[in-house]
Design a protein around this motif. Structure first.
Motif, PDB file in Angstrom:
ATOM      1  N   GLY A   1       0.811  -1.216   0.000  1.00 38.84           N
ATOM      2  CA  GLY A   1       0.000   0.000   0.000  1.00 38.84           C
ATOM      3  C   GLY A   1       0.842   1.262   0.000  1.00 38.84           C
ATOM      4  N   LEU A   2       1.928   1.257   0.754  1.00 37.22           N
ATOM      5  CA  LEU A   2       2.792   2.438   0.791  1.00 37.22           C
ATOM      6  C   LEU A   2       3.541   2.634  -0.516  1.00 37.22           C
ATOM      7  CD1 LEU A   2       4.051   2.188   4.452  1.00 37.22           C
ATOM      8  CD2 LEU A   2       2.712   4.042   3.456  1.00 37.22           C
ATOM      9  N   ILE A   3       3.895   1.545  -1.189  1.00 33.09           N
ATOM     10  CA  ILE A   3       4.490   1.691  -2.523  1.00 33.09           C
ATOM     11  C   ILE A   3       3.483   2.357  -3.462  1.00 33.09           C
ATOM     12  CG2 ILE A   3       5.224   0.435  -4.591  1.00 33.09           C
ATOM     13  CD1 ILE A   3       6.609  -1.571  -2.756  1.00 33.09           C
ATOM     14  N   GLY A   4       2.264   1.859  -3.458  1.00 32.81           N
ATOM     15  CA  GLY A   4       1.229   2.432  -4.322  1.00 32.81           C
ATOM     16  C   GLY A   4       0.946   3.887  -4.000  1.00 32.81           C
ATOM     17  N   LEU A   5       0.878   4.220  -2.727  1.00 33.27           N
ATOM     18  CA  LEU A   5       0.590   5.592  -2.318  1.00 33.27           C
ATOM     19  C   LEU A   5       1.713   6.546  -2.704  1.00 33.27           C
ATOM     20  CD1 LEU A   5      -1.430   7.359  -0.676  1.00 33.27           C
ATOM     21  CD2 LEU A   5       0.061   6.959   1.277  1.00 33.27           C
ATOM     22  N   THR A   6       2.945   6.144  -2.435  1.00 34.74           N
ATOM     23  CA  THR A   6       4.059   7.042  -2.740  1.00 34.74           C
ATOM     24  C   THR A   6       4.312   7.165  -4.240  1.00 34.74           C
ATOM     25  OG1 THR A   6       5.628   5.233  -2.338  1.00 34.74           O
ATOM     26  CG2 THR A   6       5.215   6.757  -0.519  1.00 34.74           C
ATOM     27  N   VAL A   7       4.044   6.100  -4.998  1.00 36.74           N
ATOM     28  CA  VAL A   7       4.184   6.204  -6.459  1.00 36.74           C
ATOM     29  C   VAL A   7       3.116   7.138  -7.019  1.00 36.74           C
ATOM     30  CG1 VAL A   7       3.912   4.911  -8.615  1.00 36.74           C
ATOM     31  CG2 VAL A   7       5.370   4.008  -6.813  1.00 36.74           C
ATOM     32  N   THR A   8       1.910   7.044  -6.468  1.00 38.37           N
ATOM     33  CA  THR A   8       0.819   7.892  -6.934  1.00 38.37           C
ATOM     34  C   THR A   8       1.134   9.375  -6.736  1.00 38.37           C
ATOM     35  OG1 THR A   8      -0.797   6.171  -6.452  1.00 38.37           O
ATOM     36  CG2 THR A   8      -1.644   8.410  -6.667  1.00 38.37           C
ATOM     37  N   PHE A   9       1.718   9.697  -5.590  1.00 37.40           N
ATOM     38  CA  PHE A   9       1.999  11.094  -5.271  1.00 37.40           C
ATOM     39  C   PHE A   9       3.487  11.427  -5.359  1.00 37.40           C
ATOM     40  CE2 PHE A   9      -1.981  10.140  -3.023  1.00 37.40           C
ATOM     41  CZ  PHE A   9      -2.793  11.086  -3.629  1.00 37.40           C
TER      42      PHE A   9
ATOM     43  N   VAL B   1      12.092  15.593 -10.455  1.00 37.59           N
ATOM     44  CA  VAL B   1      13.216  14.808  -9.966  1.00 37.59           C
ATOM     45  C   VAL B   1      12.811  14.196  -8.630  1.00 37.59           C
ATOM     46  CG1 VAL B   1      15.628  14.841  -9.250  1.00 37.59           C
ATOM     47  CG2 VAL B   1      14.862  16.304 -11.133  1.00 37.59           C
ATOM     48  N   ILE B   2      12.708  12.870  -8.606  1.00 37.64           N
ATOM     49  CA  ILE B   2      12.307  12.146  -7.400  1.00 37.64           C
ATOM     50  C   ILE B   2      13.503  12.059  -6.454  1.00 37.64           C
ATOM     51  CG2 ILE B   2      11.364   9.961  -6.529  1.00 37.64           C
ATOM     52  CD1 ILE B   2       9.468  11.490  -8.387  1.00 37.64           C
TER      53      ILE B   2
ATOM     54  N   VAL C   1      14.932   4.763  -1.992  1.00 33.39           N
ATOM     55  CA  VAL C   1      15.338   3.893  -0.880  1.00 33.39           C
ATOM     56  C   VAL C   1      14.103   3.299  -0.210  1.00 33.39           C
ATOM     57  CG1 VAL C   1      16.455   3.854   1.396  1.00 33.39           C
ATOM     58  CG2 VAL C   1      17.526   5.075  -0.499  1.00 33.39           C
ATOM     59  N   ALA C   2      13.069   4.118  -0.036  1.00 36.86           N
ATOM     60  CA  ALA C   2      11.830   3.629   0.578  1.00 36.86           C
ATOM     61  C   ALA C   2      11.202   2.533  -0.274  1.00 36.86           C
ATOM     62  CB  ALA C   2      10.842   4.784   0.759  1.00 36.86           C
ATOM     63  N   TRP C   3      11.141   2.749  -1.580  1.00 36.49           N
ATOM     64  CA  TRP C   3      10.564   1.733  -2.460  1.00 36.49           C
ATOM     65  C   TRP C   3      11.366   0.443  -2.397  1.00 36.49           C
ATOM     66  CZ3 TRP C   3      10.123   5.735  -6.958  1.00 36.49           C
ATOM     67  CH2 TRP C   3       9.001   6.542  -6.735  1.00 36.49           C
TER      68      TRP C   3
ATOM     69  N   LEU D   1      13.269   0.619   7.477  1.00 33.33           N
ATOM     70  CA  LEU D   1      14.054   1.458   6.575  1.00 33.33           C
ATOM     71  C   LEU D   1      13.140   2.198   5.604  1.00 33.33           C
ATOM     72  CD1 LEU D   1      16.799   2.367   5.328  1.00 33.33           C
ATOM     73  CD2 LEU D   1      16.586   0.367   3.834  1.00 33.33           C
ATOM     74  N   GLY D   2      12.156   1.499   5.063  1.00 34.02           N
ATOM     75  CA  GLY D   2      11.200   2.127   4.158  1.00 34.02           C
ATOM     76  C   GLY D   2      10.402   3.238   4.833  1.00 34.02           C
ATOM     77  N   ILE D   3       9.994   2.999   6.072  1.00 31.61           N
ATOM     78  CA  ILE D   3       9.237   4.013   6.813  1.00 31.61           C
ATOM     79  C   ILE D   3      10.098   5.257   7.050  1.00 31.61           C
ATOM     80  CG2 ILE D   3       8.218   4.542   9.079  1.00 31.61           C
ATOM     81  CD1 ILE D   3       6.365   2.911   7.400  1.00 31.61           C
ATOM     82  N   VAL D   4      11.330   5.046   7.508  1.00 35.68           N
ATOM     83  CA  VAL D   4      12.221   6.180   7.770  1.00 35.68           C
ATOM     84  C   VAL D   4      12.507   6.949   6.476  1.00 35.68           C
ATOM     85  CG1 VAL D   4      14.574   6.798   8.478  1.00 35.68           C
ATOM     86  CG2 VAL D   4      13.250   5.186   9.850  1.00 35.68           C
TER      87      VAL D   4
END
Length: 121
Positions: free
Chosen positions: A22-30, A43-44, A50-52, A106-109
């Motif tokens: 879900g967090l991958i989908g959310l962060t990719v969306t935004f 530029v991402i 790193v989170a992904w 690590l992804g959360i941070v």
């Protein structure tokens, strides 16, 4: 520990895998909100990559952990005298579980660090 302990562990792993996906989908969306506009191109930030990666590793090791739990349950099925060996702390379950948790954290941070770059005003 009993079969119920392994089932509870499997439920916890499923929740982390679901949150990671879900967090991958959310962060990719935004992702465009996290990035900077340079010459008309977004530029991402590296922290988002790193989170992904952390979430992807967490999903991989979460599935591995679920398969290890299934194997442990199958190995001891119907063996009442071996129930004391039926634990979530066996190395076949513990190793992927710790890697999964570390990668998820690590992804959360990294997501929080990427989030700090957003201009809220």
């Amino acid at each position: 520990m009993s079969i119920e302990g392994l089932k509870a562990g499997a439920d916890a792993v499923k929740q982390i895998v679901t949150l990671s996906a879900g967090l991958i989908g959310l962060t990719v969306t935004f992702a465009d909100k996290f990035g900077d506009d340079v010459d008309g191109k977004i530029v991402i930030p590296t922290s988002l990559y790193v989170a992904w990666g952390g979430y992807g590793v967490s999903i991989f090791f979460g599935v591995w952990c679920l398969l290890a739990i299934s194997g442990s349950l199958d190995m001891f099925a119907g063996k009442q005298d071996k129930e004391s060996e039926l634990t979530i702390y066996r190395s076949n379950v513990r190793a992927p579980m710790f890697v999964m948790l570390g990668a998820f954290l690590l992804g959360i941070v990294a997501t929080v660090v990427a989030n700090l770059r957003i201009n809220w005003c």
